[in-house]
Design a protein around this motif. Structure first.
Motif, PDB file in Angstrom:
ATOM      1  N   ASN A  25     -19.664 -78.617   5.576  1.00  0.00           N
ATOM      2  CA  ASN A  25     -18.891 -77.374   5.443  1.00  0.00           C
ATOM      3  C   ASN A  25     -19.143 -76.708   4.096  1.00  0.00           C
ATOM      4  O   ASN A  25     -19.210 -75.476   3.997  1.00  0.00           O
ATOM      5  CB  ASN A  25     -17.397 -77.663   5.613  1.00  0.00           C
ATOM      6  N   ALA A  26     -19.283 -77.537   3.030  1.00  0.00           N
ATOM      7  CA  ALA A  26     -19.526 -76.974   1.696  1.00  0.00           C
ATOM      8  C   ALA A  26     -20.880 -76.283   1.639  1.00  0.00           C
ATOM      9  O   ALA A  26     -21.018 -75.193   1.058  1.00  0.00           O
ATOM     10  CB  ALA A  26     -19.451 -78.081   0.650  1.00  0.00           C
ATOM     11  N   LEU A  27     -21.892 -76.882   2.267  1.00  0.00           N
ATOM     12  CA  LEU A  27     -23.226 -76.275   2.269  1.00  0.00           C
ATOM     13  C   LEU A  27     -23.308 -75.102   3.242  1.00  0.00           C
ATOM     14  O   LEU A  27     -24.134 -74.200   3.063  1.00  0.00           O
ATOM     15  CB  LEU A  27     -24.283 -77.320   2.626  1.00  0.00           C
ATOM     16  N   ALA A  28     -22.469 -75.115   4.259  1.00  0.00           N
ATOM     17  CA  ALA A  28     -22.479 -74.013   5.223  1.00  0.00           C
ATOM     18  C   ALA A  28     -22.119 -72.694   4.550  1.00  0.00           C
ATOM     19  O   ALA A  28     -22.534 -71.614   4.993  1.00  0.00           O
ATOM     20  CB  ALA A  28     -21.513 -74.313   6.362  1.00  0.00           C
ATOM     21  N   GLU A  29     -21.364 -72.769   3.462  1.00  0.00           N
ATOM     22  CA  GLU A  29     -20.973 -71.559   2.738  1.00  0.00           C
ATOM     23  C   GLU A  29     -22.160 -70.885   2.060  1.00  0.00           C
ATOM     24  O   GLU A  29     -22.115 -69.689   1.764  1.00  0.00           O
ATOM     25  CB  GLU A  29     -19.915 -71.912   1.684  1.00  0.00           C
ATOM     26  N   VAL A  30     -23.211 -71.657   1.798  1.00  0.00           N
ATOM     27  CA  VAL A  30     -24.385 -71.103   1.103  1.00  0.00           C
ATOM     28  C   VAL A  30     -25.653 -71.307   1.939  1.00  0.00           C
ATOM     29  O   VAL A  30     -26.755 -71.344   1.406  1.00  0.00           O
ATOM     30  CB  VAL A  30     -24.559 -71.771  -0.282  1.00  0.00           C
ATOM     31  N   ASP A  32     -27.307 -69.399   3.872  1.00  0.00           N
ATOM     32  CA  ASP A  32     -28.294 -68.310   3.775  1.00  0.00           C
ATOM     33  C   ASP A  32     -29.153 -68.460   2.519  1.00  0.00           C
ATOM     34  O   ASP A  32     -30.373 -68.234   2.560  1.00  0.00           O
ATOM     35  CB  ASP A  32     -27.584 -66.949   3.770  1.00  0.00           C
ATOM     36  N   ASP A  33     -28.528 -68.842   1.406  1.00  0.00           N
ATOM     37  CA  ASP A  33     -29.276 -69.056   0.168  1.00  0.00           C
ATOM     38  C   ASP A  33     -30.251 -70.222   0.308  1.00  0.00           C
ATOM     39  O   ASP A  33     -31.369 -70.183  -0.215  1.00  0.00           O
ATOM     40  CB  ASP A  33     -28.316 -69.327  -0.992  1.00  0.00           C
ATOM     41  N   LEU A  34     -29.827 -71.247   1.020  1.00  0.00           N
ATOM     42  CA  LEU A  34     -30.695 -72.411   1.221  1.00  0.00           C
ATOM     43  C   LEU A  34     -31.892 -72.053   2.095  1.00  0.00           C
ATOM     44  O   LEU A  34     -33.024 -72.463   1.824  1.00  0.00           O
ATOM     45  CB  LEU A  34     -29.908 -73.561   1.859  1.00  0.00           C
ATOM     46  N   THR A  49     -28.174 -74.356  11.452  1.00  0.00           N
ATOM     47  CA  THR A  49     -27.613 -75.413  12.278  1.00  0.00           C
ATOM     48  C   THR A  49     -27.116 -76.568  11.427  1.00  0.00           C
ATOM     49  O   THR A  49     -27.502 -76.737  10.273  1.00  0.00           O
ATOM     50  CB  THR A  49     -28.678 -75.942  13.261  1.00  0.00           C
ATOM     51  N   GLU A  50     -26.274 -77.380  12.030  1.00  0.00           N
ATOM     52  CA  GLU A  50     -25.757 -78.564  11.363  1.00  0.00           C
ATOM     53  C   GLU A  50     -26.880 -79.535  11.048  1.00  0.00           C
ATOM     54  O   GLU A  50     -26.827 -80.254  10.053  1.00  0.00           O
ATOM     55  CB  GLU A  50     -24.700 -79.232  12.252  1.00  0.00           C
ATOM     56  N   GLU A  51     -27.914 -79.539  11.892  1.00  0.00           N
ATOM     57  CA  GLU A  51     -29.054 -80.432  11.671  1.00  0.00           C
ATOM     58  C   GLU A  51     -29.762 -80.103  10.354  1.00  0.00           C
ATOM     59  O   GLU A  51     -30.140 -81.001   9.592  1.00  0.00           O
ATOM     60  CB  GLU A  51     -30.040 -80.326  12.836  1.00  0.00           C
ATOM     61  N   PHE A  52     -29.929 -78.808  10.075  1.00  0.00           N
ATOM     62  CA  PHE A  52     -30.568 -78.380   8.823  1.00  0.00           C
ATOM     63  C   PHE A  52     -29.728 -78.797   7.620  1.00  0.00           C
ATOM     64  O   PHE A  52     -30.242 -79.323   6.629  1.00  0.00           O
ATOM     65  CB  PHE A  52     -30.751 -76.859   8.844  1.00  0.00           C
ATOM     66  N   LEU A  53     -28.424 -78.605   7.708  1.00  0.00           N
ATOM     67  CA  LEU A  53     -27.546 -78.936   6.596  1.00  0.00           C
ATOM     68  C   LEU A  53     -27.497 -80.443   6.360  1.00  0.00           C
ATOM     69  O   LEU A  53     -27.453 -80.902   5.220  1.00  0.00           O
ATOM     70  CB  LEU A  53     -26.143 -78.391   6.859  1.00  0.00           C
ATOM     71  N   LYS A  54     -27.515 -81.221   7.439  1.00  0.00           N
ATOM     72  CA  LYS A  54     -27.506 -82.680   7.288  1.00  0.00           C
ATOM     73  C   LYS A  54     -28.807 -83.178   6.662  1.00  0.00           C
ATOM     74  O   LYS A  54     -28.805 -84.166   5.926  1.00  0.00           O
ATOM     75  CB  LYS A  54     -27.273 -83.346   8.642  1.00  0.00           C
ATOM     76  N   LEU A  55     -29.917 -82.482   6.950  1.00  0.00           N
ATOM     77  CA  LEU A  55     -31.184 -82.840   6.310  1.00  0.00           C
ATOM     78  C   LEU A  55     -31.122 -82.578   4.810  1.00  0.00           C
ATOM     79  O   LEU A  55     -31.596 -83.384   4.003  1.00  0.00           O
ATOM     80  CB  LEU A  55     -32.328 -82.025   6.932  1.00  0.00           C
ATOM     81  N   MET A  56     -30.511 -81.450   4.425  1.00  0.00           N
ATOM     82  CA  MET A  56     -30.327 -81.148   3.010  1.00  0.00           C
ATOM     83  C   MET A  56     -29.471 -82.218   2.337  1.00  0.00           C
ATOM     84  O   MET A  56     -29.764 -82.667   1.225  1.00  0.00           O
ATOM     85  CB  MET A  56     -29.653 -79.776   2.846  1.00  0.00           C
ATOM     86  N   LEU A 109     -31.675 -76.625  -6.089  1.00  0.00           N
ATOM     87  CA  LEU A 109     -30.718 -77.241  -7.003  1.00  0.00           C
ATOM     88  C   LEU A 109     -29.286 -77.015  -6.520  1.00  0.00           C
ATOM     89  O   LEU A 109     -28.384 -77.806  -6.810  1.00  0.00           O
ATOM     90  CB  LEU A 109     -30.898 -76.657  -8.406  1.00  0.00           C
ATOM     91  N   LEU A 110     -29.100 -75.960  -5.766  1.00  0.00           N
ATOM     92  CA  LEU A 110     -27.783 -75.641  -5.225  1.00  0.00           C
ATOM     93  C   LEU A 110     -27.242 -76.781  -4.372  1.00  0.00           C
ATOM     94  O   LEU A 110     -26.033 -77.043  -4.353  1.00  0.00           O
ATOM     95  CB  LEU A 110     -27.863 -74.343  -4.413  1.00  0.00           C
ATOM     96  N   VAL A 111     -28.128 -77.466  -3.650  1.00  0.00           N
ATOM     97  CA  VAL A 111     -27.712 -78.593  -2.805  1.00  0.00           C
ATOM     98  C   VAL A 111     -27.100 -79.694  -3.663  1.00  0.00           C
ATOM     99  O   VAL A 111     -26.033 -80.229  -3.363  1.00  0.00           O
ATOM    100  CB  VAL A 111     -28.908 -79.140  -2.002  1.00  0.00           C
ATOM    101  N   LEU A 112     -27.791 -80.051  -4.746  1.00  0.00           N
ATOM    102  CA  LEU A 112     -27.304 -81.114  -5.618  1.00  0.00           C
ATOM    103  C   LEU A 112     -25.976 -80.732  -6.270  1.00  0.00           C
ATOM    104  O   LEU A 112     -25.084 -81.571  -6.423  1.00  0.00           O
ATOM    105  CB  LEU A 112     -28.350 -81.433  -6.695  1.00  0.00           C
TER     106      LEU A 112
END
Length: 354
Positions: A25-30, A32-34, A49-56, A109-112
């Motif tokens: 959910n936290a990464l879903a907010e950004v 588009d930037d990712l 998708t959730e799959e992309f965010l889980k990979l990050m 770096l946003l992911v970290l």
């Protein structure tokens, strides 16, 4: 490393006490930037998708856990763990460090920052500590780990030497050996910053560098990063270009080593020379770069009549022991001849006066 990534994720989630959905959910907010951080990203990843965010999250947690392993904190991994242990730190982490600086392996770096849940620069400090780099001033916005590492190499020197621009100079600077023959002293700079290169009153100062098995990979990726990012700058590329110009042979490396500038662990001075020569292939120096002015000043100094004459004498008569012995013998013979002539004149003068 895939199975180790999943183990790292489980440790990360257990330690945080939060489910993976919170981080999704936290990464879903950004998201588009990712997505925008990647070029030519496959369409299946651009749907947010959730799959992309889980990979990050998977890759991000693995990176954080690897860096955490090398930090002086409590380690909750088994002492026999193949990666996250003293054994892994000694035998595996050096290769992971190299891979983490490859351009194709970068993670925003946003992911970290989202995973750490803090924006006070703790991620940057963690990265710099992991790579044994000194933190510089305000780095501004950093794209990823390679960008952070590059900026750590480019600390602004405290003193800037004003280099005059001289027209019509050679575009190729002489080698370190030839510069030394022309009377230029080569000394170590006060910092390790690649920007800390200056030339003033016959003294060329260069930052110290350690050359090992990872140097080629690191600098090739830094050069590629500068070439692919329009506003990134070209400081690393210019540094490599400059070093290639003053390093032509093993003798140049030996001279720089004796000056405390190059330390290496790759076998021989010749190997170091070949490394710098290969790194600068198809690389050009930006005429507006600060190093271009240093290059210009050094070339102008070498072309002054006295310095050119001195370099010619050193090159032709003092390049090897036999030449030096020949010059010494000639001077000695000339001195003996002079003394004999003076003695003969004095003898003649004494006999005439008598």
């Amino acid at each position: 490393m895939e199975k180790h990534k999943h183990r790292a994720l489980l440790h990360f989630l257990k330690r945080s006490g939060k489910p993976i959905e919170d981080y999704v959910n936290a990464l879903a907010e950004v998201v588009d930037d990712l997505n925008d951080a990647y070029d030519q990203l496959d369409s299946k990843w651009r749907l947010g998708t959730e799959e992309f965010l889980k990979l990050m999250i998977l890759d991000g947690c693995f990176i954080l856990e690897i860096m955490r392993t090398c930090a002086p904190v409590f380690n909750d991994y088994d002492p026999n763990d193949p990666i996250f242990s003293d054994h892994g730190r000694l035998y595996i982490v050096p290769y992971l460090k190299r891979d983490m600086l490859k351009l194709e392996n970068q993670l925003p770096l946003l992911v970290l920052e989202k995973l750490v849940e803090r924006e006070d620069g703790i991620v940057i400090r963690l990265i710099l500590n992991f790579f044994d780099q000194k933190r510089v001033g305000n780095m501004g916005k950093c794209l990823h780990i390679l960008d952070v590492y590059r900026k750590s190499l480019l600390e602004e020197p405290d003193k800037n030497v004003d280099h005059k621009v001289h027209q019509g100079e050679d575009e190729i600077i002489r080698s370190a050996t030839e510069l030394n023959e022309a009377g230029i002293q080569i000394q170590k700079s006060e910092t390790k910053s690649l920007k800390d290169i200056s030339f003033h009153r016959g003294v060329l100062k260069l930052p110290p560098i350690m050359v090992d098995d990872t140097t080629e990979s690191i600098y090739l990726n830094l050069i590629a990063f500068e070439r692919l990012h329009v506003n990134a700058g070209n400081e690393v590329t210019s540094y490599i270009f400059f070093m290639d110009n003053i390093i032509d042979s093993a003798g140049d490396v030996s001279l720089l080593h004796s000056s405390g500038i190059i330390q290496h662990a790759i076998g021989s001075d010749k190997a170091v020379a070949e490394l710098f020569n290969s790194l600068s292939k198809d690389v050009t120096l930006d005429p507006e770069n600060r190093l271009a002015k240093v290059h210009n000043s050094v070339s102008y100094y070498c072309k002054k009549p006295w310095n050119a004459w001195r370099a010619d004498i050193m090159h032709n008569y003092f390049r090897n022991p036999w030449s030096i012995l020949s010059v010494i013998a000639a001077i000695f013979l000339f001195a003996l001849t002079t003394i004999q002539t003076v003695y003969s004149v004095l003898s003649y003068a004494n006999s005439s006066s008598k």
